[in-house]
Motif scaffolding. Structure first.
Motif, PDB file in Angstrom:
ATOM      1  N   GLN A 143       0.838  -1.201   0.000  1.00 41.01           N
ATOM      2  CA  GLN A 143       0.000   0.000   0.000  1.00 41.01           C
ATOM      3  C   GLN A 143       0.872   1.249   0.000  1.00 41.01           C
ATOM      4  N   CYS A 144       0.306   2.355  -0.506  1.00 39.54           N
ATOM      5  CA  CYS A 144       1.037   3.623  -0.471  1.00 39.54           C
ATOM      6  C   CYS A 144       0.803   4.313   0.871  1.00 39.54           C
ATOM      7  N   VAL A 145       1.635   5.328   1.156  1.00 37.03           N
ATOM      8  CA  VAL A 145       1.548   6.051   2.429  1.00 37.03           C
ATOM      9  C   VAL A 145       0.156   6.659   2.625  1.00 37.03           C
ATOM     10  N   CYS A 146      -0.372   7.248   1.552  1.00 39.12           N
ATOM     11  CA  CYS A 146      -1.659   7.947   1.701  1.00 39.12           C
ATOM     12  C   CYS A 146      -2.777   6.990   2.112  1.00 39.12           C
ATOM     13  N   ASP A 147      -2.790   5.780   1.541  1.00 38.44           N
ATOM     14  CA  ASP A 147      -3.824   4.824   1.920  1.00 38.44           C
ATOM     15  C   ASP A 147      -3.595   4.246   3.314  1.00 38.44           C
ATOM     16  N   ILE A 148      -2.324   4.062   3.644  1.00 44.81           N
ATOM     17  CA  ILE A 148      -2.003   3.582   4.993  1.00 44.81           C
ATOM     18  C   ILE A 148      -2.467   4.616   6.010  1.00 44.81           C
ATOM     19  N   ALA A 149      -2.187   5.896   5.709  1.00 45.22           N
ATOM     20  CA  ALA A 149      -2.576   6.978   6.620  1.00 45.22           C
ATOM     21  C   ALA A 149      -4.085   6.994   6.815  1.00 45.22           C
ATOM     22  N   LYS A 150      -4.812   6.812   5.715  1.00 45.06           N
ATOM     23  CA  LYS A 150      -6.275   6.763   5.816  1.00 45.06           C
ATOM     24  C   LYS A 150      -6.699   5.610   6.727  1.00 45.06           C
ATOM     25  N   TYR A 151      -6.094   4.439   6.488  1.00 45.90           N
ATOM     26  CA  TYR A 151      -6.489   3.249   7.246  1.00 45.90           C
ATOM     27  C   TYR A 151      -6.247   3.408   8.741  1.00 45.90           C
ATOM     28  N   VAL A 152      -5.062   3.925   9.083  1.00 46.47           N
ATOM     29  CA  VAL A 152      -4.736   4.003  10.513  1.00 46.47           C
ATOM     30  C   VAL A 152      -5.267   5.288  11.144  1.00 46.47           C
ATOM     31  N   GLY A 153      -5.742   6.226  10.317  1.00 43.74           N
ATOM     32  CA  GLY A 153      -6.346   7.447  10.859  1.00 43.74           C
ATOM     33  C   GLY A 153      -5.363   8.376  11.529  1.00 43.74           C
ATOM     34  N   SER A 154      -4.233   8.626  10.871  1.00 44.46           N
ATOM     35  CA  SER A 154      -3.257   9.554  11.432  1.00 44.46           C
ATOM     36  C   SER A 154      -2.660  10.386  10.307  1.00 44.46           C
ATOM     37  N   GLU A 155      -1.969  11.462  10.646  1.00 47.65           N
ATOM     38  CA  GLU A 155      -1.361  12.340   9.647  1.00 47.65           C
ATOM     39  C   GLU A 155      -0.295  11.610   8.835  1.00 47.65           C
ATOM     40  N   ARG A 156      -0.186  12.012   7.574  1.00 46.32           N
ATOM     41  CA  ARG A 156       0.791  11.366   6.703  1.00 46.32           C
ATOM     42  C   ARG A 156       2.209  11.506   7.212  1.00 46.32           C
ATOM     43  N   SER A 157       2.534  12.682   7.726  1.00 44.77           N
ATOM     44  CA  SER A 157       3.906  12.903   8.191  1.00 44.77           C
ATOM     45  C   SER A 157       4.230  11.946   9.342  1.00 44.77           C
ATOM     46  N   ASN A 158       3.243  11.744  10.177  1.00 41.26           N
ATOM     47  CA  ASN A 158       3.445  10.833  11.305  1.00 41.26           C
ATOM     48  C   ASN A 158       3.581   9.391  10.825  1.00 41.26           C
TER      49      ASN A 158
END
Lengths: 109, 109
Positions: free
Chosen positions: A37-52
């Motif tokens: 998965q890409c960062v943006c989708d991972i961020a969506k899944y885990v519900g946190s900011e992309r930078s984090n």
DNA sequence: TTACTATATGAGTATATAATCACATAGTTA
DNA sequence: TAACTATGTGATTATATACTCATATAGTAA
């Protein structure tokens, strides 16, 4: 193995385990177990900011748990050490045992 | 499973993994894999103060990884969740892979 | 070129964790 | 009883970690 190199091994093992020992990073593993998965989708899944999320991902990569590749603008992360998924069965066993022990204690109180 | 309870599971799993993610606690597991031991002997093995070791032991007990019993003055600790010993083969795999990757990088530089 | 999107990183702050020392408790032995 | 030993815990300090926001970089598309 000398005493000193034994200590170093313990430290390096601890680093790898530490990389797994965070709720957000466990969520990432849980997501990636079904595929890259890409960062943006991972961020969506885990519900946190992309930078984090990006920082958490780099922790997992630096410990050899994940790997990544660029695809255009995106960076795609995937599981490298799939054996870490086996840890969770054992961890869950611990949690169930804990819950049973609490229950047992409750009955005595 | 709801989104909220999933988060709680991740957090509890992280707690158990965190209990393993420390060099001194890994040394303790390494010592206890061959059988139960008292705090004083564990402290000698890992080379740290008893009070410190006692605290690390209580972390491992509270996560269900170790268990203990009193025997006179001594408190004897032993492995409860023996499955955690299996983690180290996988962790070592990660470390070896990392070492190989570093080697590969070195050859390019 | 400019505007846009995805990702990564520096700096600051808040929080968590570990180690040490002093002390408390519990059981043992003289 | 008093002295001793093993263990555990409170308080303090040092260190590590995580999150946020601002900003930088790289690739894309108009």
């Amino acid at each position: 193995m000398t005493e000193k190199s034994r200590q170093i091994v313990y430290e390096r093992q601890a680093e790898v385990l530490k990389s797994l020992a965070h709720p957000l990073r466990i969520a990432i593993l849980d997501f990636l177990k079904d595929g890259e998965q890409c960062v943006c989708d991972i961020a969506k899944y885990v519900g946190s900011e992309r930078s984090n999320v990006s920082r958490h991902l780099s922790v997992l990569v630096s410990c050899g748990v994940l790997e990544c590749r660029k695809e255009g603008l995106k960076v795609i992360y995937s599981l490298k050490a799939k054996c870490v998924l086996d840890f969770f069965k054992c961890v869950t066993t611990c949690l169930i045992q804990q819950a049973k022990d609490s229950e047992k204690l409750l009955r005595v109180l």
